[in-house]
Each structure stands twice: as C-alpha cells, then as structure tokens.
Design a protein around this motif. Structure first.
Motif, PDB file in Angstrom:
ATOM      1  N   VAL A 146      -0.350 -13.035  -2.424  1.00 11.58           N
ATOM      2  CA  VAL A 146       0.350 -12.857  -1.148  1.00 11.58           C
ATOM      3  C   VAL A 146      -0.358 -11.825  -0.268  1.00 11.58           C
ATOM      4  O   VAL A 146      -0.802 -12.128   0.834  1.00 11.58           O
ATOM      5  N   GLY A 147      -0.444 -10.579  -0.747  1.00  5.99           N
ATOM      6  CA  GLY A 147      -1.061  -9.533   0.056  1.00  5.99           C
ATOM      7  C   GLY A 147      -0.920  -8.182  -0.599  1.00  5.99           C
ATOM      8  O   GLY A 147      -0.982  -8.066  -1.820  1.00  5.99           O
TER       9      GLY A 147
ATOM     10  N   GLY B 242       6.561  -0.300   2.681  1.00  6.02           N
ATOM     11  CA  GLY B 242       7.533  -0.985   1.852  1.00  6.02           C
ATOM     12  C   GLY B 242       7.613  -2.471   2.081  1.00  6.02           C
ATOM     13  O   GLY B 242       8.448  -3.159   1.486  1.00  6.02           O
ATOM     14  N   THR B 243       6.735  -3.017   2.927  1.00  4.64           N
ATOM     15  CA  THR B 243       6.707  -4.448   3.238  1.00  4.64           C
ATOM     16  C   THR B 243       5.364  -5.031   2.828  1.00  4.64           C
ATOM     17  O   THR B 243       4.322  -4.407   3.039  1.00  4.64           O
ATOM     18  N   VAL B 244       5.385  -6.226   2.272  1.00  5.73           N
ATOM     19  CA  VAL B 244       4.145  -6.892   1.892  1.00  5.73           C
ATOM     20  C   VAL B 244       3.424  -7.366   3.147  1.00  5.73           C
ATOM     21  O   VAL B 244       4.008  -8.059   3.993  1.00  5.73           O
ATOM     22  N   VAL B 245       2.145  -6.991   3.286  1.00  4.62           N
ATOM     23  CA  VAL B 245       1.319  -7.429   4.409  1.00  4.62           C
ATOM     24  C   VAL B 245       0.369  -8.498   3.889  1.00  4.62           C
ATOM     25  O   VAL B 245      -0.428  -8.240   2.977  1.00  4.62           O
TER      26      VAL B 245
ATOM     27  N   LEU C 260      -2.214   0.164   9.195  1.00  6.88           N
ATOM     28  CA  LEU C 260      -1.434  -1.077   9.145  1.00  6.88           C
ATOM     29  C   LEU C 260      -0.387  -1.018   8.044  1.00  6.88           C
ATOM     30  O   LEU C 260       0.794  -1.344   8.258  1.00  6.88           O
ATOM     31  N   LEU C 261      -0.795  -0.603   6.853  1.00  6.52           N
ATOM     32  CA  LEU C 261       0.124  -0.554   5.723  1.00  6.52           C
ATOM     33  C   LEU C 261       1.214   0.494   5.927  1.00  6.52           C
ATOM     34  O   LEU C 261       2.371   0.284   5.531  1.00  6.52           O
TER      35      LEU C 261
END
Length: 223
Positions: free
Chosen positions: A216-217, A166-169, A160-161
């Motif tokens: 946030v994540g 480079g994006t907050v999950v 998933l990551l």
C-alpha cells in the motif's frame, strides 16, 4: 516546499529549476498558463514563480482572474529590467513580490522563503510527531537536540508523512510529491528514499516510527 515555475523560456526555466533544486526546493515547470492551471488543479503548491510574458495569456490577466480562488498561494512575478509599469500592474493585480530578470537564484530562494514566512493564512507552522519536529520554512527536522541530516527528497518525504501523520500514504502520492511531471523515476527510487529516511530516524532514536504498509504505502507514527 513545492514550487510551480511558469516560464516559457526553456533555458531560463532550466537555470531557475536547477538553482532552486540546490536550494532545497521541489518544483514543476509550466511553459504556458494552460499547463500552469492544470498543475494547480492536480497538485498542491506552496508558491508560484510567474513570468508575465507568456504565449497564451498575459501573467497580469491570469493574476487578476485566478488570485481569488487561489489566494493562499503566494505568487512571485519575474519582470524585465525596464518593465516598471508591468511590475506595478502585477503587484496591483495580486502578485506578492517581484524580481527583475536576470534573477539571482539565492535572492529568488530567499524571497520565496520570505513570502512563506508572512503572517496570516499562508504562514507555515511547525509539524510535530512526538519528539520529531519539522520546520517547513527552514526545511530543518530535529529530534531533541539532534538535527537530522536529510537530502532534499528525504526532507520532502518527511514533510509529506508528517502532514499526514498516522495515515497511510500510498506510493503514487509519494512519487507525485517527490518528482516533477517529466522527471524519470526508477522502480526502486521511492523505496531507496524511504530506506535512507528510516535509517536517519532510527539513528535519532525514532526506531519504528516510519512504518511500511506492505503493498500500500508508508505511514509515520507519533512516537
């Protein structure tokens, strides 16, 4: 990889789910086509395992109606031993493969992996984050020559990551990906999985690549 098991026999669905869990798959189970449609609308799945005899709609009819908008999702149908006509009709309606019940879990898992290896739009590609490489088909991650020792959930989290590099999950997305709809999730389950994955990455020389965005994540960076 996340699978959708569409089977109205609860005992059989449970046996398939248990076996696939040991084979390293994540999954959700639907007992009818209405629930299956709801699952497909709300979550991304890599493949569907479909019983043809369902209480609210015949699986062949569903394949005929649904394969066009969802043509990138491989479908493996389950049929009775004497259901030759059903097997032919199912394949002609858009199923990618079939397996006769009772199923052997190792063969079922192998057939699913084979579907996902087929060339074309469905083919999985290697995911890379610097020196970290993940193979979605073999479910193996490695850094240089070292193969990471990950549990099924840690592997799901890493995939998933890496797909969102480079994006907050956010935490809710992680929970949805790692756990099925009816599976209880303890308050610290996600944090524990993140902690184990981070420790394995650190030991592989990837310290600091998995970052926590407080409140946030989590985010994976390319090293």
């Amino acid at each position: 990889m996340r699978l959708l098991i569409v089977e109205d026999n609860k005992r059989l669905a449970g046996l398939i789910a248990q076996g696939l869990r040991w084979q390293g798959f994540s999954f959700d189970v639907a007992s009818d086509m209405a629930t299956a449609d709801a699952c497909l609308e709300s979550l991304p799945f890599d493949a569907v395992i479909l019983d043809l005899g369902l209480p609210d709609e015949n699986g062949i009819t569903w394949l005929q109606h649904q394969r066009s908008p969802r043509q990138l999702i491989p479908a493996l149908m389950l049929t009775a031993r004497d259901g030759l006509e059903d097997r032919i009709a199912g394949l002609d309606s858009g199923a990618d493969d079939n397996l006769v019940k009772p199923v052997d879990i190792e063969e079922l898992a192998a057939r699913v992996r084979a579907l996902l290896r087929r060339p074309g739009p469905r083919a999985a590609t290697m995911l890379e984050a610097g020196s970290l490489i993940f193979d979605p088909v073999s479910r193996e991650a490695h850094c240089s020559e070292r193969v990471l020792d990950l549990s099924c959930r840690e592997t799901d989290l890493l995939e998933l990551l890496m797909r969102r590099l480079g994006t907050v999950v956010v935490r809710d997305t992680i929970e949805t990906t790692l756990y099925s709809f009816n599976e209880p999730v303890t308050p610290n389950a996600v944090e524990a999985t993140v902690s184990r994955l981070r420790r394995e990455l650190d030991e592989a020389g990837l310290a600091g690549q998995l970052q926590t965005v407080r409140g946030v994540g989590y985010m994976l960076r390319s090293n």
